[in-house]
Design a protein around this motif. Sequence first.
Motif, PDB file in Angstrom:
ATOM      1  N   GLU A  86       0.833  -1.209   0.000  1.00 42.25           N
ATOM      2  CA  GLU A  86       0.000   0.000   0.000  1.00 42.25           C
ATOM      3  C   GLU A  86       0.872   1.265   0.000  1.00 42.25           C
ATOM      4  N   GLN A  87       1.916   1.252   0.794  1.00 40.01           N
ATOM      5  CA  GLN A  87       2.826   2.406   0.846  1.00 40.01           C
ATOM      6  C   GLN A  87       3.570   2.579  -0.476  1.00 40.01           C
ATOM      7  N   GLN A  88       3.947   1.475  -1.109  1.00 36.55           N
ATOM      8  CA  GLN A  88       4.586   1.563  -2.424  1.00 36.55           C
ATOM      9  C   GLN A  88       3.639   2.196  -3.441  1.00 36.55           C
ATOM     10  N   HIS A  89       2.376   1.815  -3.364  1.00 31.79           N
ATOM     11  CA  HIS A  89       1.380   2.380  -4.285  1.00 31.79           C
ATOM     12  C   HIS A  89       1.225   3.885  -4.040  1.00 31.79           C
ATOM     13  N   THR A  90       1.226   4.278  -2.782  1.00 31.07           N
ATOM     14  CA  THR A  90       1.151   5.704  -2.448  1.00 31.07           C
ATOM     15  C   THR A  90       2.379   6.437  -2.975  1.00 31.07           C
ATOM     16  N   LEU A  91       3.543   5.841  -2.822  1.00 28.89           N
ATOM     17  CA  LEU A  91       4.774   6.441  -3.335  1.00 28.89           C
ATOM     18  C   LEU A  91       4.725   6.582  -4.856  1.00 28.89           C
ATOM     19  N   ALA A  92       4.156   5.594  -5.533  1.00 32.00           N
ATOM     20  CA  ALA A  92       3.996   5.679  -6.993  1.00 32.00           C
ATOM     21  C   ALA A  92       3.108   6.875  -7.354  1.00 32.00           C
ATOM     22  N   HIS A  93       2.008   7.052  -6.614  1.00 30.92           N
ATOM     23  CA  HIS A  93       1.142   8.217  -6.840  1.00 30.92           C
ATOM     24  C   HIS A  93       1.918   9.521  -6.629  1.00 30.92           C
ATOM     25  N   LEU A  94       2.714   9.562  -5.585  1.00 32.59           N
ATOM     26  CA  LEU A  94       3.489  10.777  -5.291  1.00 32.59           C
ATOM     27  C   LEU A  94       4.501  11.075  -6.393  1.00 32.59           C
ATOM     28  N   LEU A  95       5.129  10.049  -6.935  1.00 38.76           N
ATOM     29  CA  LEU A  95       6.067  10.259  -8.036  1.00 38.76           C
ATOM     30  C   LEU A  95       5.349  10.810  -9.269  1.00 38.76           C
ATOM     31  N   ILE A  96       4.161  10.298  -9.537  1.00 43.06           N
ATOM     32  CA  ILE A  96       3.368  10.804 -10.664  1.00 43.06           C
ATOM     33  C   ILE A  96       3.045  12.278 -10.441  1.00 43.06           C
ATOM     34  N   ARG A  97       2.578  12.616  -9.267  1.00 41.67           N
ATOM     35  CA  ARG A  97       2.259  14.011  -8.976  1.00 41.67           C
ATOM     36  C   ARG A  97       3.480  14.908  -9.038  1.00 41.67           C
ATOM     37  N   LEU A  98       4.624  14.396  -8.599  1.00 41.31           N
ATOM     38  CA  LEU A  98       5.868  15.165  -8.639  1.00 41.31           C
ATOM     39  C   LEU A  98       6.200  15.593 -10.060  1.00 41.31           C
ATOM     40  N   VAL A  99       6.033  14.689 -11.008  1.00 36.18           N
ATOM     41  CA  VAL A  99       6.426  15.020 -12.394  1.00 36.18           C
ATOM     42  C   VAL A  99       5.313  15.704 -13.174  1.00 36.18           C
ATOM     43  N   GLN A 100       4.126  15.762 -12.626  1.00 36.01           N
ATOM     44  CA  GLN A 100       3.032  16.467 -13.291  1.00 36.01           C
ATOM     45  C   GLN A 100       3.105  17.965 -13.069  1.00 36.01           C
ATOM     46  N   GLN A 101       3.898  18.419 -12.112  1.00 36.46           N
ATOM     47  CA  GLN A 101       3.961  19.838 -11.781  1.00 36.46           C
ATOM     48  C   GLN A 101       4.829  20.572 -12.765  1.00 36.46           C
TER      49      GLN A 101
END
Length: 101
Positions: A86-101
């Motif tokens: 679950e934490q890995q999945h959250t980290l994946a979401h955070l990486l996506i958001r990081l590069v969307q900015q």
Amino acid sequence: MDQFNDKIENQMHDYDSEEKDQILENFNHFKQFLSHKVDQGEKMGLSEEQLANTAEMVANYLMKHEEPRNREEHLLHQLWQVADKEQQHTLAHLLIRLVQQ
């Protein structure tokens, strides 16, 4: 989903070592690469959830087949290792958001 996983893994294997080195040599190159792939996925109509699932597959591939090459990758590597699914999945979401900015 297994076919999709296989396709992602095959694409990762298709990069030659020079291409991988260029992408992974510094974190900004990695973020640019990921940003480009996220942009492509969004244009194909993938949801953020689908993008995060794909990022998770790529991260799992990198954990198995590539050594971290800079401080940021070492940190991500360590975080990925200690995180549960679950934490890995959250980290994946955070990486996506990081590069969307």
